[in-house]
Design a protein around this motif. Structure first.
Motif, PDB file in Angstrom:
ATOM      1  N   THR A 179       0.860  -1.171   0.000  1.00 46.60           N
ATOM      2  CA  THR A 179       0.000   0.000   0.000  1.00 46.60           C
ATOM      3  C   THR A 179       0.898   1.223   0.000  1.00 46.60           C
ATOM      4  O   THR A 179       1.773   1.357   0.861  1.00 46.60           O
ATOM      5  N   ILE A 180       0.685   2.097  -0.975  1.00 53.17           N
ATOM      6  CA  ILE A 180       1.482   3.325  -1.075  1.00 53.17           C
ATOM      7  C   ILE A 180       0.518   4.503  -1.049  1.00 53.17           C
ATOM      8  O   ILE A 180      -0.339   4.643  -1.928  1.00 53.17           O
ATOM      9  N   ARG A 181       0.656   5.318  -0.016  1.00 57.42           N
ATOM     10  CA  ARG A 181      -0.164   6.535   0.102  1.00 57.42           C
ATOM     11  C   ARG A 181       0.720   7.719  -0.247  1.00 57.42           C
ATOM     12  O   ARG A 181       1.844   7.822   0.219  1.00 57.42           O
ATOM     13  N   PHE A 182       0.176   8.607  -1.083  1.00 58.80           N
ATOM     14  CA  PHE A 182       0.981   9.739  -1.544  1.00 58.80           C
ATOM     15  C   PHE A 182       0.084  10.910  -1.890  1.00 58.80           C
ATOM     16  O   PHE A 182      -1.122  10.771  -2.075  1.00 58.80           O
ATOM     17  N   GLN A 183       0.712  12.075  -1.983  1.00 58.92           N
ATOM     18  CA  GLN A 183       0.030  13.309  -2.384  1.00 58.92           C
ATOM     19  C   GLN A 183       0.281  13.514  -3.870  1.00 58.92           C
ATOM     20  O   GLN A 183       1.407  13.391  -4.329  1.00 58.92           O
ATOM     21  N   GLY A 184      -0.760  13.837  -4.604  1.00 67.85           N
ATOM     22  CA  GLY A 184      -0.615  14.136  -6.027  1.00 67.85           C
ATOM     23  C   GLY A 184      -0.108  15.551  -6.227  1.00 67.85           C
ATOM     24  O   GLY A 184      -0.136  16.373  -5.321  1.00 67.85           O
ATOM     25  N   LYS A 185       0.370  15.820  -7.419  1.00 68.20           N
ATOM     26  CA  LYS A 185       0.820  17.170  -7.765  1.00 68.20           C
ATOM     27  C   LYS A 185      -0.386  18.072  -7.924  1.00 68.20           C
ATOM     28  O   LYS A 185      -1.449  17.652  -8.372  1.00 68.20           O
ATOM     29  N   LYS A 186      -0.206  19.306  -7.579  1.00 64.06           N
ATOM     30  CA  LYS A 186      -1.275  20.289  -7.790  1.00 64.06           C
ATOM     31  C   LYS A 186      -1.430  20.529  -9.275  1.00 64.06           C
ATOM     32  O   LYS A 186      -0.451  20.664 -10.007  1.00 64.06           O
ATOM     33  N   GLU A 187      -2.676  20.555  -9.726  1.00 67.60           N
ATOM     34  CA  GLU A 187      -2.955  20.799 -11.138  1.00 67.60           C
ATOM     35  C   GLU A 187      -2.728  22.267 -11.469  1.00 67.60           C
ATOM     36  O   GLU A 187      -3.146  23.150 -10.731  1.00 67.60           O
ATOM     37  N   LYS A 188      -2.041  22.502 -12.571  1.00 73.10           N
ATOM     38  CA  LYS A 188      -1.862  23.874 -13.032  1.00 73.10           C
ATOM     39  C   LYS A 188      -2.995  24.178 -14.000  1.00 73.10           C
ATOM     40  O   LYS A 188      -3.180  23.490 -14.984  1.00 73.10           O
TER      41      LYS A 188
END
Length: 103
Positions: A91-100
């Protein structure tokens, strides 16, 4: 984010292919990507192979592949958790990049 995730999935698939016994009739791999909250995601990779030794430390693993999974998870500011439940579950929990957004 997509490139490290692709490399992680590639490494985990390679390990599944390598370690699930040829004699095992019903081989399964399941990959799930879901949104936890806005900008927060979870990738779950599971197979029904023999799993890892109980004492494994992903970050300090003697195998390059598991160190890669750990390092690539850190690269996307994520955390990888391993457990065994009828096979390997990563299980890998991560934050996505902010959309430009275009103006």
């Amino acid at each position: 984010t997509a490139i490290p995730l692709g490399l992680i999935v590639n490494e985990l698939l390679t390990n599944s292919y390598k370690y699930i016994p040829l004699s095992q009739q019903n081989k399964k791999v399941e990959i799930t990507l879901r949104t936890l909250s806005e900008g927060s995601f979870e990738l779950i990779y599971r197979d029904n192979g023999p799993g890892l030794p109980t004492h494994v430390n992903l970050a300090n693993s003697p195998t390059l592949g598991l160190r890669l999974v750990s390092g690539l998870s850190q690269q996307i500011k994520g955390k990888v958790i391993y457990h065994f439940h009828n096979g390997s579950v990563f299980t890998i929990r991560f934050q996505g990049k902010k959309e430009k957004r275009a103006k």
